[in-house]
Design a protein around this motif. Structure first.
Motif, PDB file in Angstrom:
ATOM      1  N   PRO A 156       0.707  -1.144  -0.013  1.00 26.99           N
ATOM      2  CA  PRO A 156      -0.046  -0.050  -0.152  1.00 26.99           C
ATOM      3  C   PRO A 156       0.991   1.198  -0.113  1.00 26.99           C
ATOM      4  O   PRO A 156       0.641   2.218  -0.476  1.00 26.99           O
ATOM      5  CB  PRO A 156      -0.929   0.016   1.308  1.00 26.99           C
ATOM      6  CG  PRO A 156      -0.765  -1.595   1.732  1.00 26.99           C
ATOM      7  CD  PRO A 156       0.452  -2.162   1.130  1.00 26.99           C
ATOM      8  N   GLU A 157       2.080   1.273   0.927  1.00 31.02           N
ATOM      9  CA  GLU A 157       3.091   2.274   0.839  1.00 31.02           C
ATOM     10  C   GLU A 157       3.490   2.713  -0.742  1.00 31.02           C
ATOM     11  O   GLU A 157       3.608   3.750  -1.057  1.00 31.02           O
ATOM     12  CB  GLU A 157       3.865   2.110   1.983  1.00 31.02           C
ATOM     13  CG  GLU A 157       3.458   1.817   3.105  1.00 31.02           C
ATOM     14  CD  GLU A 157       3.227   0.648   3.666  1.00 31.02           C
ATOM     15  OE1 GLU A 157       2.989  -0.390   2.842  1.00 31.02           O
ATOM     16  OE2 GLU A 157       3.505   0.220   4.988  1.00 31.02           O
ATOM     17  N   ALA A 158       3.825   1.691  -1.366  1.00 34.68           N
ATOM     18  CA  ALA A 158       4.433   1.814  -2.727  1.00 34.68           C
ATOM     19  C   ALA A 158       3.636   2.163  -3.760  1.00 34.68           C
ATOM     20  O   ALA A 158       3.666   3.130  -4.560  1.00 34.68           O
ATOM     21  CB  ALA A 158       5.049   0.497  -3.134  1.00 34.68           C
TER      22      ALA A 158
ATOM     23  N   ILE B 269       6.374  -4.815  -5.216  1.00 37.97           N
ATOM     24  CA  ILE B 269       6.889  -3.509  -5.074  1.00 37.97           C
ATOM     25  C   ILE B 269       7.079  -3.193  -3.674  1.00 37.97           C
ATOM     26  O   ILE B 269       5.747  -3.106  -3.112  1.00 37.97           O
ATOM     27  CB  ILE B 269       6.339  -2.534  -6.130  1.00 37.97           C
ATOM     28  CG1 ILE B 269       6.369  -3.125  -7.568  1.00 37.97           C
ATOM     29  CG2 ILE B 269       6.968  -1.105  -5.926  1.00 37.97           C
ATOM     30  CD1 ILE B 269       7.590  -3.301  -8.112  1.00 37.97           C
ATOM     31  N   ILE B 270       7.962  -2.739  -2.933  1.00 37.82           N
ATOM     32  CA  ILE B 270       8.262  -2.582  -1.770  1.00 37.82           C
ATOM     33  C   ILE B 270       8.218  -0.963  -1.544  1.00 37.82           C
ATOM     34  O   ILE B 270       7.581  -0.229  -0.620  1.00 37.82           O
ATOM     35  CB  ILE B 270       9.498  -3.032  -1.036  1.00 37.82           C
ATOM     36  CG1 ILE B 270       9.304  -4.418  -0.885  1.00 37.82           C
ATOM     37  CG2 ILE B 270       9.696  -2.502   0.319  1.00 37.82           C
ATOM     38  CD1 ILE B 270      10.500  -5.294  -0.527  1.00 37.82           C
ATOM     39  N   ILE B 271       9.182  -0.200  -2.463  1.00 43.45           N
ATOM     40  CA  ILE B 271       9.175   1.214  -2.250  1.00 43.45           C
ATOM     41  C   ILE B 271       9.516   1.862  -3.576  1.00 43.45           C
ATOM     42  O   ILE B 271      10.225   1.057  -4.456  1.00 43.45           O
ATOM     43  CB  ILE B 271      10.103   1.671  -1.239  1.00 43.45           C
ATOM     44  CG1 ILE B 271      10.312   3.275  -1.179  1.00 43.45           C
ATOM     45  CG2 ILE B 271      11.560   1.215  -1.615  1.00 43.45           C
ATOM     46  CD1 ILE B 271      10.820   3.614   0.194  1.00 43.45           C
TER      47      ILE B 271
ATOM     48  N   GLY C 297      13.773  -1.406   4.259  1.00 44.80           N
ATOM     49  CA  GLY C 297      14.438  -2.365   5.169  1.00 44.80           C
ATOM     50  C   GLY C 297      12.948  -2.012   6.345  1.00 44.80           C
ATOM     51  O   GLY C 297      12.653  -3.421   6.749  1.00 44.80           O
ATOM     52  N   LEU C 298      12.465  -1.164   6.444  1.00 45.36           N
ATOM     53  CA  LEU C 298      11.499  -0.846   7.455  1.00 45.36           C
ATOM     54  C   LEU C 298      10.165  -1.459   6.899  1.00 45.36           C
ATOM     55  O   LEU C 298       9.493  -2.079   7.751  1.00 45.36           O
ATOM     56  CB  LEU C 298      11.339   0.701   7.923  1.00 45.36           C
ATOM     57  CG  LEU C 298      12.290   1.534   8.542  1.00 45.36           C
ATOM     58  CD1 LEU C 298      11.896   2.925   8.769  1.00 45.36           C
ATOM     59  CD2 LEU C 298      12.426   0.835  10.133  1.00 45.36           C
ATOM     60  N   ARG C 299       9.954  -1.172   5.678  1.00 41.45           N
ATOM     61  CA  ARG C 299       8.580  -1.746   4.991  1.00 41.45           C
ATOM     62  C   ARG C 299       8.648  -3.273   5.010  1.00 41.45           C
ATOM     63  O   ARG C 299       7.956  -3.959   5.168  1.00 41.45           O
ATOM     64  CB  ARG C 299       8.431  -1.091   3.855  1.00 41.45           C
ATOM     65  CG  ARG C 299       8.054   0.207   3.846  1.00 41.45           C
ATOM     66  CD  ARG C 299       7.864   0.840   2.446  1.00 41.45           C
ATOM     67  NE  ARG C 299       7.552   2.170   2.474  1.00 41.45           N
ATOM     68  CZ  ARG C 299       7.080   3.097   1.405  1.00 41.45           C
ATOM     69  NH1 ARG C 299       6.953   2.412   0.339  1.00 41.45           N
ATOM     70  NH2 ARG C 299       7.162   4.074   1.411  1.00 41.45           N
TER      71      ARG C 299
END
Length: 108
Positions: free
Chosen positions: A9-11, A84-86, A100-102
């Motif tokens: 969701p953040e990505a 996709i993380i970021i 890394g945090l995600r």
């Protein structure tokens, strides 16, 4: 084989926050890599990450040099998912720290 594409969701928020002139080429680049996201050493487009101050072993990056954007993703081989993380501007190691945090937050 085209891998299934998933975004944290953040990505998705990261992508939405990009200027449209940057968003379009980033999406196009992700779609290109999606066709073969494994490492370059294995014939794909991915660049493996290791220790960037944060242990990112097992993750990959896409660099958009023209735009100063980095995309960090994880491959889930069982199911063929490219997650996709970021999607973020490259500002020192900030993009990698946040990846890394995600990764920890989503247990990836």
């Amino acid at each position: 084989m085209i891998w299934e594409l998933e975004y944290l969701p953040e990505a998705l928020d990261d992508l939405a926050s990009l200027d449209n002139s940057v968003r379009k080429p980033v999406i196009k680049g992700i779609q290109k890599v999606q066709k073969n996201p494994v490492s370059r050493e294995n014939g794909g487009y991915g660049t493996p990450l290791g220790n960037k101050g944060t242990n990112l072993t097992g993750l990959f990056k896409i660099k958009f040099l023209k735009y100063g954007i980095r995309v960090v993703y994880k491959l889930e081989f069982e199911g063929g998912i490219m997650k996709i993380i970021i999607i973020s501007a490259r500002a020192d190691n900030k993009v990698y720290d946040e990846a890394g945090l995600r990764r920890m937050r989503h247990h990836l």
